[in-house]
Design a protein around this motif. Sequence first.
Motif, PDB file in Angstrom:
ATOM      1  N   PHE A 227      -9.239  78.754  27.070  1.00 52.31           N
ATOM      2  CA  PHE A 227      -9.998  78.698  28.320  1.00 52.31           C
ATOM      3  C   PHE A 227     -10.988  77.531  28.346  1.00 52.31           C
ATOM      4  CE2 PHE A 227      -8.455  83.035  28.685  1.00 52.31           C
ATOM      5  CZ  PHE A 227      -8.176  83.117  30.038  1.00 52.31           C
ATOM      6  N   ALA A 228     -10.788  76.575  27.465  1.00 50.67           N
ATOM      7  CA  ALA A 228     -11.636  75.381  27.494  1.00 50.67           C
ATOM      8  C   ALA A 228     -11.448  74.669  28.837  1.00 50.67           C
ATOM      9  CB  ALA A 228     -11.264  74.448  26.340  1.00 50.67           C
ATOM     10  N   ALA A 275     -12.356  91.338  40.893  1.00 55.84           N
ATOM     11  CA  ALA A 275     -11.027  91.896  40.634  1.00 55.84           C
ATOM     12  C   ALA A 275      -9.962  90.806  40.652  1.00 55.84           C
ATOM     13  CB  ALA A 275     -10.707  92.970  41.663  1.00 55.84           C
ATOM     14  N   LYS A 276     -10.043  89.898  41.625  1.00 61.63           N
ATOM     15  CA  LYS A 276      -9.053  88.823  41.720  1.00 61.63           C
ATOM     16  C   LYS A 276      -9.130  87.887  40.513  1.00 61.63           C
ATOM     17  CE  LYS A 276      -8.699  88.701  46.765  1.00 61.63           C
ATOM     18  NZ  LYS A 276      -8.916  87.895  47.998  1.00 61.63           N
ATOM     19  N   ARG A 277     -10.363  87.562  40.101  1.00 63.14           N
ATOM     20  CA  ARG A 277     -10.497  86.662  38.949  1.00 63.14           C
ATOM     21  C   ARG A 277      -9.991  87.329  37.673  1.00 63.14           C
ATOM     22  NH1 ARG A 277     -16.041  83.464  37.923  1.00 63.14           N
ATOM     23  NH2 ARG A 277     -15.406  82.706  39.983  1.00 63.14           N
ATOM     24  N   THR A 281      -7.061  85.713  35.343  1.00 63.21           N
ATOM     25  CA  THR A 281      -7.203  85.343  33.934  1.00 63.21           C
ATOM     26  C   THR A 281      -6.095  85.968  33.092  1.00 63.21           C
ATOM     27  OG1 THR A 281      -8.711  87.203  33.504  1.00 63.21           O
ATOM     28  CG2 THR A 281      -9.701  85.092  34.090  1.00 63.21           C
ATOM     29  N   TYR A 282      -5.679  87.180  33.439  1.00 62.52           N
ATOM     30  CA  TYR A 282      -4.598  87.812  32.670  1.00 62.52           C
ATOM     31  C   TYR A 282      -3.236  87.209  32.971  1.00 62.52           C
ATOM     32  CZ  TYR A 282      -7.013  91.218  29.892  1.00 62.52           C
ATOM     33  OH  TYR A 282      -7.786  91.798  28.910  1.00 62.52           O
ATOM     34  N   PHE A 287       1.316  84.556  30.946  1.00 61.36           N
ATOM     35  CA  PHE A 287       2.425  83.680  31.330  1.00 61.36           C
ATOM     36  C   PHE A 287       2.243  82.222  30.915  1.00 61.36           C
ATOM     37  CE2 PHE A 287       2.660  87.221  34.338  1.00 61.36           C
ATOM     38  CZ  PHE A 287       3.986  87.606  34.153  1.00 61.36           C
ATOM     39  N   GLU A 288       1.039  81.835  30.528  1.00 60.25           N
ATOM     40  CA  GLU A 288       0.827  80.450  30.097  1.00 60.25           C
ATOM     41  C   GLU A 288       0.477  80.367  28.618  1.00 60.25           C
ATOM     42  OE1 GLU A 288      -1.906  78.309  32.596  1.00 60.25           O
ATOM     43  OE2 GLU A 288      -1.144  79.239  34.421  1.00 60.25           O
ATOM     44  N   ASP A 289      -0.475  81.208  28.173  1.00 65.46           N
ATOM     45  CA  ASP A 289      -0.936  81.123  26.782  1.00 65.46           C
ATOM     46  C   ASP A 289      -0.064  81.917  25.833  1.00 65.46           C
ATOM     47  OD1 ASP A 289      -3.017  79.692  27.899  1.00 65.46           O
ATOM     48  OD2 ASP A 289      -4.341  81.440  28.021  1.00 65.46           O
TER      49      ASP A 289
END
Length: 563
Positions: A227-228, A275-277, A281-282, A287-289
């Motif tokens: 999350f940098a 809630a949206k944020r 983040t998940y 799906f990315e990390d």
Amino acid sequence: MNAIIFTMLRARYRRILRFFAGVILHILAWDILLPRLGLGKLARTSRSQRFRHLAATFRQLAIQLGGVMIKVGQFLSTRIDVLPPEITEELSGLQDEVAPEPFEAIRKMVEGEFGTALEAQFLAFEETPLAAASIGQVHRALLNPPATAPDPTPLAVVVKVQRPNIPMLVETDLRALKVVARWVNWFPPVRRRANVPALVEEFSRILHEEIDYLSEARHAEIFAANFAGHTEVRIPKVYWEYTTRRVLTLEDVGDIKITDYMAIEAAGIDRAQVAKRLIATYLKQIFEDGFFHADPHPGNLFVHPLPVEAEDGEPTQPAWQLVFVDFGMTGTVPPDLMDALREVLIGVASRDAARLVQAYQRMGILLPSADLRLIEKATQEVFDRFWGKTLAEISMSQDEVLTLLVEFRQLLYQMPFQLPQNLLLLGRCLSILNGICLGLDPQFNVWESVVPYAERLMRAEQESLLRPLLKTSLQMLRTLVSLPQRADAVLTRLAQGRLEVSDPTAQRQLERLERSTRQISTALIFMALMLSATQLALHDRYLVAALAGLGALIALVLALLPR
């Protein structure tokens, strides 16, 4: 002292075995013996109540014993593919909170880890814990800033200290659970449905990782790196010089608990945006990390308001950060599973039931006997019934439920699903997130978060397919453009090699061959150009380039046509 601990551990071991032996005998008597004696109806009608009672009894045992047993209850609550809902629902509320350890025991643990007095290690150390769990508890403390730090203000930290004798408790409980797993594995119906010894081994691996605070510190740094540059998310800093296998020191980043709705609103923060944020983040983590925080309960998530900045004398909307703490329980998503999960996301966003079923197959959650046609039909029915609704709106009347049960009774009876081990933590994590988001915003619409993300994945997928296609088309184009000239060169070299063709028929055949070569080349060039231009035109940002390129290439084709 060692004799006392040994006696305590032996009593604990026997108590665990007695409880599970009683559960097994209960199921043998009620669910196997009674039906064979013609009393199956009695067993069926009482099954729900009996299972709830067994789960409640285990819950009491877990709270009394603490340690691993609470973790076992939480683990079992995720096994919706193996255990009946009466048990998983009863255990789902089992919280990892127990009475705090006496401070003297915590002091002794810290001083033993660092080999020095507590006061020599920390400027201040609060005796009352901030939180107490089955494995350890958290205390606030202060550290001296580094000598090179420009600010001499003491550093506010939280110190996570493991309870005494935890490694011995873990080994005792795991030894008992392995015996229970062997007992359960004797029964063929259970053995066909789940590999219980393998489940215990997986649980053992997760637990050993959770009691190793060095591992948790590494997880925190991985999250910080992932999350940098994402200023909307905050991850606590690890103070390695104050961290060991049993003591973990982190930056104190705690602020407003994510379920403290009044405090969030008082800070001027929109709960719906929180809630949206959280969901966003998940989506990134999964799906990315390929590495996600697997324990997002309310005690591990906070909202941190940032100083309000003013523009033209008027305050702007308060900025805030989503804060993650406690990285003892994490999950990984291997590349093959990540690809399958992306297919699930795209299938859901595009309401493509067939694609979703194919993704299920790639994930390995369908048994070989599964009726794919029926599953696809049921999936399409879910899309038609629930698409676009908020979580609060997703409900059915009794008649609707009965209609679905009748239509898909065969599918429900067969239950052709199985959950691979690497999906357990993810499933539990998403279940907890669902509850948190609904609490933050009763009108939370998961589609609003998932669909845009899935559309980005679909665009990326199209572009990843387009790039090699364009590259291949351009290579083909270069080759085809040069074919007429190369044919001319070959014919010239043949003539210079004293190849004399005196037969008029052969001469005409060579001329026809040359014309055919030009015509075939022209046709292939035109097809390649049309394909490339069409692909470019499908993307709005390439439309101008497509039109310009098409015009120029058509002119080139016209130039190649035989005169």
